[in-house]
Design an enzyme around this catalytic site. Structure first.
Site: not given
Ligand code: T46
Length: 142
Positions: A47-50
């Site tokens: 992930g590490l995102h929006a």
């Protein structure tokens, strides 16, 4: 930040369990894509995102993992460890998935097809976007 977890209806009998998910009925959007991740290596953070507009439901259909959700002002950690629960993730939420058990299979139902331009992968950019959106909301209320 409100955590929205769906408890899906289980159609169990002496043979075992079955869960059926229908868009708009069990899932609050039209399902345009399904993907899943498995065999996630020890210590990995995904992930590490929006997303600017994508909405998703995450279901750990086997094993377990944790999900960190961050709306720019608050962070919460959610445990996914049963196949009959789904975590709703709205747009504009930073997410990180980690502590996957070796048998974890994380299934994701998504409201749109894959679009790289919908990702915000830089955390400072994410915070700027949240600030901008909050300012716009405040201006509209004046
Ligand atoms: C999210 C979290 C929960 C595709 O080609 N099509 C797809 O639909 C997806 C999801 C990925 N990919 C490709 C893009 C990358 O080369 O698969 C590779 C791995 O994707 P990514 O690094 O984005 O995976 P995660 O686990 O970091 O994030 C994924 C989703 O991308 C994201 O939308 O919210 O799971």
């Amino acid at each position: 930040m409100q955590i929205i977890k769906y408890a899906f209806q289980q159609h169990g009998d002496q043979r075992g369990q079955l869960i059926a998910l229908e868009e708009w009925k069990d899932i609050p959007f039209e399902i345009k894509r399904i993907y899943y991740m498995y065999n996630t290596k020890d210590g990995v953070r995904r992930g590490l995102h929006a997303h600017k507009s994508l909405k998703q439901i995450l279901i750990c259909v086997s094993g377990k993992c944790k999900v960190l959700l961050d709306n720019g002002s608050e962070k919460k950690i959610v445990f996914l460890e049963t196949p009959y629960e789904g975590l709703y993730i709205d747009n504009n939420i930073w997410r990180e998935m980690y502590d996957f058990s070796p048998d974890a299979v994380l299934l994701v139902l998504a409201s749109d097809v894959y679009k790289e331009e919908d990702y915000i992968r830089d955390y400072d950019e994410f915070l700027d976007m949240i600030k901008r959106e909050n300012n716009e909301k405040n201006d509209n209320m004046l």
